[in-house]
Design an enzyme around this catalytic site. Structure first.
Site, mmCIF file in Angstrom:
data_model
loop_
_atom_site.group_PDB
_atom_site.id
_atom_site.type_symbol
_atom_site.label_atom_id
_atom_site.label_comp_id
_atom_site.label_asym_id
_atom_site.label_seq_id
_atom_site.Cartn_x
_atom_site.Cartn_y
_atom_site.Cartn_z
ATOM 1 N N THR A 55 0.805 -1.222 0.000
ATOM 2 C CA THR A 55 0.000 0.000 0.000
ATOM 3 C C THR A 55 0.838 1.273 0.000
ATOM 4 O O THR A 55 0.712 2.113 -0.889
ATOM 5 C CB THR A 55 -0.942 -0.011 1.215
ATOM 6 N N ASN A 97 5.143 -0.900 4.289
ATOM 7 C CA ASN A 97 4.014 -0.295 4.996
ATOM 8 C C ASN A 97 4.382 0.090 6.422
ATOM 9 O O ASN A 97 3.783 0.995 7.006
ATOM 10 C CB ASN A 97 2.836 -1.268 5.039
ATOM 11 N N ASP A 152 -9.375 -3.938 -0.269
ATOM 12 C CA ASP A 152 -8.205 -4.600 0.293
ATOM 13 C C ASP A 152 -8.548 -5.424 1.527
ATOM 14 O O ASP A 152 -8.147 -6.588 1.645
ATOM 15 C CB ASP A 152 -7.143 -3.552 0.640
ATOM 16 N N HIS A 197 -8.181 -9.476 1.954
ATOM 17 C CA HIS A 197 -7.344 -10.148 2.958
ATOM 18 C C HIS A 197 -8.154 -11.126 3.800
ATOM 19 O O HIS A 197 -7.766 -12.275 3.997
ATOM 20 C CB HIS A 197 -6.703 -9.118 3.887
ATOM 21 N N ASP A 255 -3.543 0.552 -5.807
ATOM 22 C CA ASP A 255 -2.130 0.404 -5.495
ATOM 23 C C ASP A 255 -1.569 -0.975 -5.834
ATOM 24 O O ASP A 255 -0.372 -1.125 -6.066
ATOM 25 C CB ASP A 255 -1.880 0.702 -4.016
ATOM 26 N N HIS A 256 -2.421 -1.978 -5.849
ATOM 27 C CA HIS A 256 -1.971 -3.353 -6.102
ATOM 28 C C HIS A 256 -3.197 -4.227 -6.251
ATOM 29 O O HIS A 256 -4.338 -3.799 -5.992
ATOM 30 C CB HIS A 256 -1.098 -3.876 -4.949
ATOM 31 N N HIS A 297 -1.159 -9.625 -1.057
ATOM 32 C CA HIS A 297 -0.388 -9.003 -2.133
ATOM 33 C C HIS A 297 1.054 -8.960 -1.661
ATOM 34 O O HIS A 297 1.441 -9.682 -0.748
ATOM 35 C CB HIS A 297 -0.945 -7.618 -2.458
#
Length: 441
Positions: A79, A100, A203, A207, A250-251, A356
């Site tokens: 992130t 992070n 996100d 997760h 971001d991913h 990620h």
């Protein structure tokens, strides 16, 4: 005769209206040609999340604006590193936000992600984010929850920043709408020029539940509804003709393999970490960092080479394409797990069902790019590009002289209305000139 006609044709091709995006300058331009910019990031929005869910608003953006097939984030696909690449246009080895978590190899300091967002010393590394560049050139700037937006840069704060509320759920749809309304009021009531807005989904759902679940589809539908609220808010505030919007992430996210004692990687089974390492962050999904004790780096790398489903790199021998090797902050050894495998140091402490942090070349790590507004073309699908190129695009839209960066304005030039129209007008005029000269000469 020919020279006069040539001059007239060139003036026609390049005259007023050929481009409403003049070359950037260091001066604030207050005329009608400067449009505002909203950058919206939905954390962990994988490039294909809209392909198995009904998303009418995202579909409408693709028709009324531009869409990239996908975006490649930088290495590292985390992130904070990825967001800071977007807002600075620098590779991670240049902007040095390498994780992070804020950490210190010498003291073993490790600061959790949410707290790191408030620590200026982690973000103020010498790379200049777009907020500061814009402020220094006379623009009014704000950041709402965006990573890096709460720091000071060379002592300079961002004009307005809102931190995330501690403990508040990231998926509260009512709060999302309130945040969108607040940001749109900054533009319409307070005349802001640039605002960055961050959402922590999908996100968290990715997760906790995994990317291939009904819960992930539900949060994508919620995101789509939020974009509808944004679109209606833009229309209601008469911002349609002077606000450009970029929606990105971001991913991506991948499913983590969770067969007990088969897919789990416990590094201490292969090397005695306490004996060989003085610092580590290894219980963090698909990416790990490690500082060997003095004189033990070769031994560490030799032991890690025997671990299945990972690749260990000496920072000094890291592939150039990673754009990580010149980092001063990264420890000497970097560990990359294969897609879907996760790292554990001594015990299995990992609980996520999706993650990620894997190689940015993996399709599951790719993310989205949509954009619409007065300066963007319509119904255009571009080839994929790296997220590092979003920064010069934003500078172009805001007519700013960019800070040093690693992106290229040429990569996204064809997404802009005036760039394409101007080029087409010039080609048409030159073809007309050739035809005229062929006929009369």
């Amino acid at each position: 005769m020919s020279e006069v006609l040539l001059l007239l044709l060139l003036l026609l091709a390049l005259g007023p209206g050929a481009s409403a995006l003049p070359k950037p300058s260091g001066q604030r331009q207050t005329g009608p040609q400067r449009n505002k910019l909203l950058l919206v990031s939905f954390d962990g929005f994988r490039w294909d999340y809209d392909q198995d869910v009904e998303t009418p608003e995202l579909d409408m953006i693709s028709v009324r604006g531009v869409k990239a097939k996908y975006i490649t984030p930088p290495m590292l696909t985390m992130t904070s590193p990825s967001h800071f690449t977007t807002i600075t246009g620098r590779w991670v080895e240049d902007h040095e936000v390498v994780h992070n978590m804020m950490f210190d190899q010498k003291t073993n300091l490790k600061v959790p992600h949410k707290e790191t967002l408030r620590r200026t010393e982690w973000w103020d590394t010498g790379a200049t984010p777009l907020w500061i560049t814009a402020q220094n050139q006379g623009l009014k700037v704000g950041s709402f929850h965006f990573p890096g937006g709460g720091a000071h840069y060379s002592g300079q704060p961002i004009q307005r920043h809102v931190f995330e509320t501690p403990g508040f759920p990231d998926d509260n749809e009512t709060e999302w709408r309130e945040n969108l309304d607040t940001v749109l009021d900054w533009f319409s009531v307070e005349d802001f020029d640039l605002v960055t807005l961050y959402f922590g989904e999908p996100d968290n759902v990715g997760h906790q539940r995994g990317p291939d679940t009904p819960e992930r589809k539900d949060i994508v539908r919620q995101i789509d509804r939020a974009l509808g609220h944004l679109r209606r808010g833009i229309d209601a505030r008469n911002l349609t003709h002077n606000l450009n919007v970029i929606v990105t992430s971001d991913h991506g996210m991948t499913t983590v393999k969770k067969r007990p004692l088969v897919d789990e990687i416990i590094l201490n089974k292969y090397l005695p970490l306490l004996k060989l390492a003085s610092f580590e962050i290894l219980d963090y999904g698909g990416f790990g960092i490690l500082t060997p004790r003095p004189g033990r780096e070769a031994e560490v790398l030799e032991s890690l080479a025997k671990v299945p489903n990972i690749t260990a790199y000496s920072k000094s021998q890291m592939p150039y394409s990673f754009h990580l090797g010149r980092s001063q902050r990264l420890p000497p050894v970097v560990i990359q797990a294969d897609l879907g495998f996760n790292l554990n140091s001594r015990l299995i402490v990992y609980v996520n069902k999706g993650d990620h942090g894997y190689h940015s070349g993996e399709m599951d790590m790719k993310t989205i790019f949509r954009a619409f507004g007065p300066d963007f073309r319509q119904n255009v699908v571009s080839q994929p590009f790296d997220s590092v190129h979003i920064y010069p695009l934003m500078c172009r839209l805001l007519q700013l002289q960019p800070a040093p960066h690693n992106g290229s304005e040429e990569v996204t030039r064809a997404l802009l209305v005036q760039e394409t129209d101007g080029a087409s007008r010039l080609v048409s005029s030159l073809l007309l000139l050739v035809s005229f000269l062929f006929f009369f000469v």
